[in-house]
Design an enzyme around this catalytic site. Structure first.
Site, PDB file in Angstrom:
ATOM      1  N   ALA A 255      19.424  58.797  33.730  1.00  0.00           N
ATOM      2  CA  ALA A 255      20.631  58.079  34.156  1.00  0.00           C
ATOM      3  C   ALA A 255      21.950  58.741  33.780  1.00  0.00           C
ATOM      4  O   ALA A 255      22.983  58.412  34.371  1.00  0.00           O
ATOM      5  CB  ALA A 255      20.608  56.663  33.563  1.00  0.00           C
ATOM      6  N   GLY A 259      26.993  57.359  36.276  1.00  0.00           N
ATOM      7  CA  GLY A 259      27.678  57.020  37.523  1.00  0.00           C
ATOM      8  C   GLY A 259      26.869  56.069  38.388  1.00  0.00           C
ATOM      9  O   GLY A 259      27.405  55.124  38.969  1.00  0.00           O
ATOM     10  N   LYS A 260      25.552  56.296  38.458  1.00  0.00           N
ATOM     11  CA  LYS A 260      24.708  55.447  39.302  1.00  0.00           C
ATOM     12  C   LYS A 260      24.421  54.114  38.604  1.00  0.00           C
ATOM     13  O   LYS A 260      24.299  53.078  39.261  1.00  0.00           O
ATOM     14  CB  LYS A 260      23.431  56.188  39.670  1.00  0.00           C
ATOM     15  N   ASP A 277      17.685  58.003  29.486  1.00  0.00           N
ATOM     16  CA  ASP A 277      17.835  59.452  29.620  1.00  0.00           C
ATOM     17  C   ASP A 277      17.230  60.119  28.400  1.00  0.00           C
ATOM     18  O   ASP A 277      17.242  59.548  27.301  1.00  0.00           O
ATOM     19  CB  ASP A 277      19.312  59.844  29.763  1.00  0.00           C
ATOM     20  N   CYS A 375      19.673  66.436  43.341  1.00  0.00           N
ATOM     21  CA  CYS A 375      20.833  67.158  43.881  1.00  0.00           C
ATOM     22  C   CYS A 375      20.405  68.599  44.192  1.00  0.00           C
ATOM     23  O   CYS A 375      21.100  69.556  43.876  1.00  0.00           O
ATOM     24  CB  CYS A 375      22.027  67.097  42.930  1.00  0.00           C
TER      25      CYS A 375
END
Length: 429
Positions: A255, A259-260, A277, A375
């Site tokens: 995470a 941002g998400k 995380d 990404c």
């Protein structure tokens, strides 16, 4: 009081730490900036990012102008010459000042004996610049990517590779996400325009705006009050596909920086969100983002490969897995990725992604939604990864994102658009 340090020598040492020692620019640059006066921090950033963005060109030029490469302890001088070349080609710094300051960098590095060499190479480049530029634009060095990565992109996307590479080599746009709990996007855009700034709404992502000219966050209306967040448009696409609902238990895995996590809570303020995380240091960024937006979520350190160690047998209505990946979709934001990644990393990352997917699937409730995102623009991490997962799991159904033979949605980096990104929405029967 900060030292009167030669900025070019600091840039050369910082670039060397990235290229030769494998450090991330986002880690070493802030440390280097602390050694300089505040007014010099922006120029240091420009030189470091710029050299890493254009490294193959600068390497090629040095190869034409020097008989032997600088090796061993003299490697810093090699990067100092690069800093000099970058200034002459890409900045508006007067040539005499760029030359003088770069040569002076040799003294700061206690390599006075190389002053003449540096001066000679840079002046030789000035004399031959037009001829060298023509030759340089005829080979693969014009694409500013390492050979292995260029070959992978060409192979994966034979029709799109040139546009992908061109976008990777641009400076990134600054995208914002308007917090719908405070304002509609149009209402906040009016506030922004009142402050003298312009932005373009994204046609796909409902909360996204692209600033015409990037600016410090302190200049954004209501930033400290949580009215707006800096987040790329493509990354914002995750929450629309995840479709979080109030009252649901939602896991945001991998995470950081949050941002998400905060976008989920903007869309569903009463959702019970667990943000996990593996990197304890980066978890502090999630906490900071939650505090700025006045939101609450459970935050834990945890390894996605071993979820039972941090959530036991708990199950979730929705899981967002923003998987660790090659980050080949965000090269324009992090040009050091081109020099930190290796060809062999891709298979290792794909194996890790598969391990996390397999480990977390039992923690999704029957009828629940898992959104797999990266990404990356490489098929091994994206549609091939998801295709393999769907084949192994009869209870996994692809939804909204592609077809079973080519699962997922692949977004390419676009010069005025979002970053390169991949999404696959998977439902559990």
């Amino acid at each position: 009081m900060k030292k009167n340090t030669n900025l070019r020598s600091v840039a050369a040492q910082t670039i060397e730490k990235v290229v030769e020692q494998g450090h991330s620019l986002s880690t070493v640059l802030p440390i280097a900036q602390k050694t300089l006066a505040d007014k010099d921090a922006a120029l240091l950033q420009e030189l470091c990012y710029g050299v890493l963005r254009t490294l193959p060109q600068l390497e090629w030029i040095i190869g034409q102008l020097m008989e032997r490469p600088m090796t061993g302890k003299q490697r810093t001088i090699h990067f100092l010459v690069m800093v000099g070349l970058y200034q002459l080609i890409y900045t508006r710094i007067p040539a005499h000042a760029a030359l003088a300051e770069t040569v002076e960098g040799a003294i700061s590095l206690k390599r006075q004996q190389f002053k003449g060499l540096i001066n000679g190479v840079l002046r030789q480049f000035q004399r031959k610049q037009e001829e060298l530029t023509q030759q340089m634009n005829m080979g693969d060095q014009q694409y500013l990517h390492p050979k292995w990565l260029l070959e992978r992109i060409r192979r994966a996307w034979p029709e799109q590779w040139e546009a992908i590479v061109a976008a990777n080599n641009q400076r990134p746009p600054m995208w914002l996400r308007v917090n719908r709990q405070h304002h509609t996007r149009d209402a906040w855009l009016s506030l922004l325009q009142d402050s003298g700034k312009m932005a373009e709404p994204d046609p796909v992502h409902a909360d996204a705006l692209r600033l015409e000219v990037p600016c410090p966050v302190s200049q954004l209306p209501g930033f400290d009050q949580g009215w707006v967040t800096v987040q790329d448009a493509s990354a914002q696409g995750c929450v629309a596909l995840l479709d979080p609902q109030n009252g649901e238990e939602i896991l945001d895995l991998c995470a950081a920086p949050g941002g998400k996590t905060t976008h989920i809570l903007e869309a569903a303020p009463q959702a019970k969100v667990l943000a996990v995380d593996i990197d304890a240091q980066r978890l502090t960024r999630i906490v900071e983002n939650l505090q700025r937006l006045n939101m609450t979520a459970e935050v834990k350190v945890g390894d996605g490969c071993f979820p039972e160690s941090w959530c036991g047998d708990r199950q979730f209505d929705r899981i967002l897995l923003d998987a660790p990946c090659s980050a080949t979709g965000v090269i324009r934001r992090h040009p050091d990725i081109k020099w930190l990644r290796r060809d062999r990393d891709i298979a290792e990352l794909a194996a890790l992604q598969q391990k996390i997917l397999e480990a977390i699937w039992p923690h999704l409730k029957s009828g629940g939604t898992l959104l797999y995102a990266t990404c990356s623009i490489l098929p091994e991490e994206n549609h091939l990864q998801v295709a393999g997962f769907l084949q192994r799991h009869e209870d996994a159904i692809l939804a909204e994102t592609g077809e079973p033979e080519q699962p997922g949605l692949q977004v390419f980096p676009a010069i005025e658009g979002g970053d390169g990104f991949f999404y696959a929405k998977i439902l559990k029967r």
